[in-house]
Design a protein around this motif. Structure first.
Motif, short mmCIF file in Angstrom:
data_model
loop_
_atom_site.label_atom_id
_atom_site.label_comp_id
_atom_site.label_asym_id
_atom_site.label_seq_id
_atom_site.Cartn_x
_atom_site.Cartn_y
_atom_site.Cartn_z
N CYS A 11 3.49 -10.52 7.21
CA CYS A 11 3.53 -10.38 8.53
C CYS A 11 2.24 -11.05 9.12
N ALA A 47 4.62 -6.64 2.55
CA ALA A 47 5.59 -7.23 4.04
C ALA A 47 4.55 -7.42 4.98
N LEU A 48 3.39 -6.25 4.99
CA LEU A 48 2.34 -6.40 6.05
C LEU A 48 1.64 -7.87 5.73
N THR A 98 8.44 -3.44 8.74
CA THR A 98 6.79 -3.24 8.13
C THR A 98 6.35 -2.13 8.75
N ALA A 130 5.64 -2.16 1.05
CA ALA A 130 5.56 -2.26 2.43
C ALA A 130 4.14 -3.02 2.78
#
Lengths: 245, 68
Positions: free
Chosen positions: A218, A214-215, A29, A211
């Motif tokens: 996370c 994905a962040l 990421t 992205a």
């Protein structure tokens, strides 16, 4: 199906699973975010009308899109926690709120900075911007409401109800640029054809949206892990974890 | 690269201050989003480790059941 449902209800299982996901997802990421930012900042052509200020789009739009999607996650987790009294859904709901609040904040601030050179003003009380501000207050409201209750089971219930009621704001945000025509431009990317953005700008934008998703994942997992450890600190498996450190 | 020089990339025809500050603020927030839960987790584990050490260092609790 039910075994999976039960597994998701198991804190140590979720803790280990999220750990093994984060081990590869987190570095990937960060790499994707840096690559996407460099692409958008330095390797895309300027907008023919807005010049270079439009480059803020590569953080503004992904942050806003994921902030909205995050609200669905929080509301669905809230509904599951209300209906099935699933503790891990409650953990997920609580873990989403700070992530969503931070992303909404990023969308508002970058939008404001983008507005100054483009519209000539930092802020307008336009429908899209106002409804995004309400989204920020909903996220902050869930955080504050949880802290306000001494009884955490009651807090979870109140937060779930608040997040479910707040979902009325989501379609308003989506449709605001079409319903109230103002300074904020309508959507450039549509699933049903008619996308009004050049591929040289579309691809880095899509890259950054992925992205940011994905962040979000996370951050959600990291927050859930922190929350699980706090809640389970009296159990044997967490004590073994602490002793082994 | 689109820009001809580093200074052109920094100024961006007058928009540089806006663009770079937006990216900088975003970067700070994103780092904070990742570091905050990580620190929270570390704190919990450290507190627990301290607690376990104290428990291990203490003599076992006296068995009061045999005292009358």
């Amino acid at each position: 199906m039910w075994t999976l449902f039960h597994k998701f209800g198991s804190p140590p299982w979720l803790y280990r699973l999220s750990g093994s996901i984060l081990r590869w997802l987190l570095p990937l990421t960060l790499l994707a975010l840096v690559a996407g930012a460099v692409w958008g900042l330095l390797f895309t052509p300027p907008d023919f009308r807005q010049g270079n200020s439009y480059r803020i789009i590569y953080i503004h739009v992904p942050a806003a899109v994921v902030a909205l999607a995050g609200y669905y996650v929080m509301a669905i987790a809230g509904a599951i926690s209300l209906i099935w009294r699933m503790k891990m859904a409650d953990v997920a709901m609580r873990a989403t709120a700070p992530v969503g609040a931070a992303l909404t904040f990023v969308a508002l601030v970058t939008g404001s900075i983008w507005g100054k050179p483009t519209w000539g003003t930092w802020w307008v009380w336009d429908a899209r911007i106002t409804s995004m501000l309400i989204l920020l207050f909903l996220y902050l409201g869930v955080i504050a409401l949880y802290e306000a209750y001494e009884n955490k089971a009651l807090a979870a219930k109140a937060c779930a109800v608040l997040s479910l009621v707040g979902t009325v704001n989501i379609p308003i945000i989506y449709k605001s640029v079409d319903w109230w025509y103002s300074l904020h431009q309508p959507a450039s990317i549509k699933f049903t054809g008619g996308t009004t953005i050049d591929p040289s700008m579309l691809y880095p934008l899509l890259w950054m949206i992925v992205a940011f998703y994905a962040l979000f994942t996370c951050c959600l997992l990291l927050n859930m892990r922190a929350e699980i450890l706090e809640r389970e600190s009296r159990t044997a498996w967490v004590r073994r974890l602490a002793a082994g450190e | 690269m689109y820009f001809e020089s580093l200074s052109a990339a920094l100024t961006m025809d007058g928009h540089g201050a806006f663009v770079w500050s937006a990216y900088a603020i975003t970067a700070v927030v994103l780092v904070g989003m990742l570091v905050a839960p990580w620190r929270r987790q570390r704190r919990t584990l450290r507190q627990l480790t301290g607690l376990l050490k104290r428990e291990a260092g203490q003599p076992p609790p006296r068995d009061r059941s045999r005292e009358v």
